[in-house]
Motif scaffolding. Structure first.
Motif, short mmCIF file in Angstrom:
data_model
loop_
_atom_site.label_atom_id
_atom_site.label_comp_id
_atom_site.label_asym_id
_atom_site.label_seq_id
_atom_site.Cartn_x
_atom_site.Cartn_y
_atom_site.Cartn_z
N LEU A 252 0.83 -1.20 0.00
CA LEU A 252 0.00 0.00 0.00
C LEU A 252 0.86 1.26 0.00
N LEU A 253 1.93 1.28 0.80
CA LEU A 253 2.83 2.43 0.81
C LEU A 253 3.47 2.64 -0.56
N SER A 254 3.84 1.55 -1.21
CA SER A 254 4.43 1.66 -2.55
C SER A 254 3.43 2.27 -3.53
N LEU A 255 2.19 1.82 -3.47
CA LEU A 255 1.17 2.32 -4.39
C LEU A 255 0.83 3.77 -4.10
N ILE A 256 0.87 4.18 -2.85
CA ILE A 256 0.62 5.58 -2.51
C ILE A 256 1.68 6.47 -3.16
N LEU A 257 2.92 6.02 -3.17
CA LEU A 257 3.99 6.80 -3.80
C LEU A 257 3.84 6.82 -5.32
N VAL A 258 3.30 5.75 -5.89
CA VAL A 258 3.12 5.69 -7.34
C VAL A 258 1.88 6.48 -7.77
N ALA A 259 0.89 6.59 -6.89
CA ALA A 259 -0.42 7.13 -7.24
C ALA A 259 -0.38 8.48 -7.96
N PRO A 260 0.39 9.49 -7.50
CA PRO A 260 0.36 10.78 -8.20
C PRO A 260 0.84 10.71 -9.64
N HIS A 261 1.54 9.65 -10.00
CA HIS A 261 2.09 9.51 -11.35
C HIS A 261 1.31 8.50 -12.19
N ALA A 262 0.17 8.01 -11.66
CA ALA A 262 -0.53 6.91 -12.32
C ALA A 262 -0.97 7.28 -13.73
N MET A 263 -1.52 8.49 -13.92
CA MET A 263 -1.99 8.88 -15.24
C MET A 263 -0.84 9.00 -16.24
N ARG A 264 0.26 9.54 -15.78
CA ARG A 264 1.42 9.66 -16.67
C ARG A 264 1.97 8.29 -17.03
N LEU A 265 2.01 7.38 -16.05
CA LEU A 265 2.49 6.04 -16.32
C LEU A 265 1.57 5.31 -17.29
N ALA A 266 0.27 5.49 -17.11
CA ALA A 266 -0.68 4.86 -18.03
C ALA A 266 -0.50 5.40 -19.44
N ALA A 267 -0.30 6.72 -19.55
CA ALA A 267 -0.09 7.31 -20.87
C ALA A 267 1.20 6.80 -21.50
N PHE A 268 2.22 6.62 -20.68
CA PHE A 268 3.52 6.17 -21.19
C PHE A 268 3.47 4.72 -21.69
N PHE A 269 2.81 3.85 -20.92
CA PHE A 269 2.83 2.43 -21.24
C PHE A 269 1.70 2.00 -22.18
N VAL A 270 0.59 2.72 -22.19
CA VAL A 270 -0.58 2.27 -22.94
C VAL A 270 -0.77 3.05 -24.23
N SER A 271 -0.65 4.37 -24.18
CA SER A 271 -0.91 5.19 -25.37
C SER A 271 0.38 5.45 -26.12
N ASP A 272 0.22 6.03 -27.30
CA ASP A 272 1.38 6.41 -28.10
C ASP A 272 1.79 7.86 -27.85
N GLN A 273 1.20 8.49 -26.86
CA GLN A 273 1.49 9.89 -26.59
C GLN A 273 2.77 10.03 -25.78
N GLY A 274 3.48 11.11 -26.02
CA GLY A 274 4.67 11.40 -25.26
C GLY A 274 4.31 11.91 -23.86
N VAL A 275 5.19 11.70 -22.93
CA VAL A 275 4.99 12.15 -21.55
C VAL A 275 6.13 13.10 -21.21
N GLY A 276 5.79 14.30 -20.85
CA GLY A 276 6.79 15.29 -20.52
C GLY A 276 7.28 15.16 -19.10
N PRO A 277 8.28 15.94 -18.73
CA PRO A 277 8.81 15.90 -17.36
C PRO A 277 7.81 16.46 -16.38
N VAL A 278 7.97 16.08 -15.12
CA VAL A 278 7.09 16.56 -14.06
C VAL A 278 7.90 17.46 -13.13
N ALA A 279 7.29 18.56 -12.75
CA ALA A 279 7.91 19.46 -11.78
C ALA A 279 7.41 19.06 -10.39
N ARG A 280 8.28 18.50 -9.57
CA ARG A 280 7.89 18.01 -8.26
C ARG A 280 7.71 19.16 -7.28
#
Length: 462
Positions: A252-280
């Motif tokens: 659960l802790l691991s998934l909480i850390l991944v959660a804010p990036h879930a949409m970007r990860l989905a776009a990267f692995f599933v769609s053909d769209q590019g994913v830009g950098p994120v400003a933390r």
């Protein structure tokens, strides 16, 4: 929590912005705020009442804590757990000590308490704080704390495998009937029989922990930790390892850390769209403070890792395969057993006659270094004290405080042994022969690069 899974939006770039040019954080949606509040409260309660979190964070100072510190947090929350179990669930959930299982009914009810408390606090918090647009500051610090706590746990479990201590191969496993193994023993034996495999498993966990410590690589570390904890959770469920609940919370802790990036990860692995950098989101407003914060995180993470290496290295020097061996180390076959002057033949119906005598190094999950194997194949473990100068062994049978034994030994030759003394109330004389450990295939097999046939004949097609 779906909207909380969006990527963090830019707050400011401390390299190009000054304090007066800050971009205000965007307003969070109501579901995002509710989800964040719930998980924040739930995780904080988990951290405060789970002793393993504290022990990993104190590092080398853990050995200085009092003995009852390992269960003090459980005793603190026990009245609440007992009340919830009796009045809401109508079940009994006592804290069974010593705490050898993290899956007691007590801990499942405790997890329910965290859930109910987090739910209640979230409702009250949302009702009283409806106008707050976001929790950006809490968000930033919460993720730092989660990263460090998760990294500490990965170091704890990882280095225990890098120094192959967690899962070793006791000598009793070589002679114990496989049908007598519990499911956890099957898993422990499978991993412990191959030190390179166990070390690689540990390296993966340690790598995830190191990546979590560094803010820039924390997402990669969280992804690796999530994969590892998923595998461990499946093994714990299918092999009945009693840390299922705790492993679930690490996942659960691991998934909480991944959660804010879930949409970007989905776009990267599933769609053909590019994913830009994120400003933390930045912890502080100035570059100097940010550098100090980064240095502090790296130093603390390094200290956590170094502490675990220090502790496991000490243990490895004592109980590792290259460490000192106790007197009479090995497996000994009994060739003659005399009790009160009467010879006892090797009959499987004789539940007290020894078939083998086993002296091993200490293992974390064995009660003592000495064991005997009865004629029916069952294993009896003993706490043992050796007095080499007197050539004596004092035995105490685990689980039977009224039983004791004292034996003197002599070794006419390197592979011959005689034991004389008292076992319980019987005077015994035992003659034994040493077994060559390398005669067991599991002890001598290594990697075979060229292998024309399966090594075990019974695996060949019939």
């Amino acid at each position: 929590m779906t909207r909380l899974l969006r990527a963090p939006r830019p707050v400011r770039n401390p390299e190009t912005s000054d304090e007066e040019g800050d971009i205000p954080p965007p307003r969070w949606s109501l579901p995002t705020r509710i989800a964040f509040r719930f998980f924040l409260v739930y995780v904080v309660l988990f951290f405060l009442s789970e002793s393993r979190i504290m022990y990993a964070l104190v590092g080398v100072f853990g050995s200085e804590l009092p003995v009852d510190a390992q269960t003090r947090q459980y005793h603190t929350v026990r009245p609440i757990v007992t009340w919830v179990a009796e009045h809401l669930l109508h079940v009994e959930a006592p804290l069974i000590e010593p705490v050898l299982s993290g899956d007691q009914a007590f801990f499942w009810v405790l997890a329910l308490c965290w859930f109910l408390a987090a739910l209640l606090v979230t409702v009250v918090w949302t009702a009283l704080d409806r106008q707050r647009p976001h929790h950006e500051t809490l968000f930033k610090w919460f993720f730092v704390v989660v990263r460090m706590c998760l990294a500490a746990q990965l170091f704890t479990f990882g280095f225990a495998k890098v120094f192959p201590l967690q899962m070793s191969l006791p000598l009793t496993r070589l002679v114990e009937p496989f049908g007598d193994f519990g499911m956890q023993n099957v898993l422990w034996t499978q991993v412990g029989s191959s030190q390179p495999y166990e070390i690689l498993l540990g390296c993966a966990e340690v790598t995830a922990g190191l990546l979590l410590v560094v803010p820039r690589t924390a997402l990669l570390g969280a992804l690796l930790a999530a994969i590892e904890m998923t595998q461990v959770l499946v093994l714990n469920f299918t092999y009945q390892v009693p840390v299922k609940l705790f492993t679930f919370h690490l996942l659960l802790l691991s998934l909480i850390l991944v959660a804010p990036h879930a949409m970007r990860l989905a776009a990267f692995f599933v769609s053909d769209q590019g994913v830009g950098p994120v400003a933390r989101p930045q912890l502080f407003r100035t570059r100097r403070a940010l550098r100090l914060a980064l240095a502090g995180q790296l130093l603390f993470g390094g200290w956590l890792a170094a502490s675990q290496v220090h502790e496991d290295w000490k243990r490895w020097d004592v109980v590792g395969t290259s460490g000192p061996k106790p007197p009479l180390y090995g497996i000994w076959n009994v060739v003659k057993f005399t009790s009160d002057g009467q010879d006892r033949p090797p009959l499987t119906t004789d539940v007290e006659r020894w078939n083998r005598f086993i002296v091993d190094t200490m293992h974390p999950y064995q009660p003592g270094p000495v064991s005997s194997q009865r004629m029916d194949g069952s294993i009896v473990d003993y706490a043992a004290t050796f007095a080499p100068a007197k050539r004596a062994i004092m035995l105490a049978r685990v689980g039977d405080p009224a039983w004791s034994g004292r034996l003197t030994f002599a070794r006419p030759t390197g592979d011959k042994l005689t034991l004389d003394g008292v076992l319980g109330k019987e005077k015994v004389h035992i003659e034994l022969e040493k077994v060559d450990i390398d005669s067991f295939p599991i002890s001598r097999d290594g990697t075979r690069w060229v292998q024309d046939m399966p090594y075990a004949p019974r695996l060949q097609p019939r």
